[in-house]
Design a protein around this motif. Structure first.
Motif: not given
Length: 284
Positions: A45-52, A236-254
């Motif tokens: 989804l185009g986000a730079f990811g990191m993990v702990a 994780a998809a919700v997270t990536a979309e929010l990081a990119k600037g989506a609203t919560p509803l947009q993130a949920a749909r995507r």
């Protein structure tokens, strides 16, 4: 970012530095779920990811593929988060919380989260960790509700977790709506409560509620069994979309679209369950 169109949100970081997204989660070696699924989702989804990493889960092929659970030491978890937060201080504003595995880990993570400001904290409230003693699992559940749920800005409980967090017995879509509303009331977070295949009818239905908007997200059911990694990948998809600037509803749909396409192109191995493929949208 409120008012940004869905298309704009997906393109917000196509030029320059990509959006940053952190997952704090367990390792699942076969690649279907956990941190492996999260990182693949971020990348797709185009986000730079990191993990702990919080724990290591390895299925046991000699014991009906049950979980073998090994916690990561607390100082190691703290060191991972220290490095990540110092490296991206001021720019990392979005994180996803997956399997914690113990009250001690929850406290370690909560302490690290409180050390900075976050725009988005997406909680996948893993309330059952197979392979743990029942009493320990219950302590973990209580700690999650007490320490992490109040920090969340968005949460993605499955059917069982929605019942536990809301106190509502979920049998119908109306029950799921009520559960989503109650979880929002106790947490203040946007909620995507997952009915999935567990509700009767031809469609997999999830409910989004943020205190103002209630929307049912629906897609035709695919198969009769849950797919490994679907919950992890959705959050994780919700997270990536929010990081990119989506609203919560947009993130949920995507995220719903992302998971639906991933389930359609599931990966089969020798486990009794298939795994979602995070690259599903490539062929959608």
């Amino acid at each position: 970012m409120v008012g940004m169109s869905s298309t704009d949100s997906h393109d917000a970081h196509t030029s320059g530095t990509p959006a940053l997204a952190l997952t704090i989660a367990g390792s699942e070696a076969t690649g279907g779920a956990g941190a492996q699924a999260d990182l693949k989702t971020f990348q797709e989804l185009g986000a730079f990811g990191m993990v702990a990493l919080t724990c290591i889960v390895a299925f046991d092929p000699k014991d009906d593929w049950n979980h073998r659970f090994v916690p990561v030491q607390q100082d190691v978890i703290a060191h991972q988060l220290e490095a990540i937060q110092a490296d991206y201080a001021g720019t990392l504003k979005t994180t996803k919380l997956g399997m914690m595995g113990s009250p001690e880990t929850i406290s370690t993570v909560a302490t690290a989260l409180k050390a900075q400001e976050w725009d988005h904290v997406v909680l996948d409230p893993v309330l059952i960790c197979k392979g743990q003693e029942p009493g320990h699992a219950l302590d973990t559940d209580r700690a999650l509700k007490a320490e992490l749920l109040p920090l969340a800005t968005f949460t993605t409980p499955n059917h069982f977790e929605s019942e536990q967090l809301s106190g509502v017995q979920i049998r119908t879509l109306d029950d799921l709506k009520e559960a989503a509303q109650r979880i929002h009331e106790v947490s203040g977070a946007a909620v995507l409560a997952k009915g999935g295949i567990r509700l009767d009818g031809p469609d997999a239905q999830d409910v989004f509620y943020d205190g103002e908007t209630l929307e049912v997200l629906s897609a035709p059911k695919i198969g009769d069994h849950a797919v490994s990694g679907a919950g992890c990948s959705l959050a994780a998809a919700v997270t990536a979309e929010l990081a990119k600037g989506a609203t919560p509803l947009q993130a949920a749909r995507r995220a719903k679209e992302f998971v639906t396409e991933g389930i359609k192109q599931r990966v089969a191995g020798n486990t009794p369950f298939d795994a979602l493929w995070q690259g599903g949208l490539r062929r959608a």
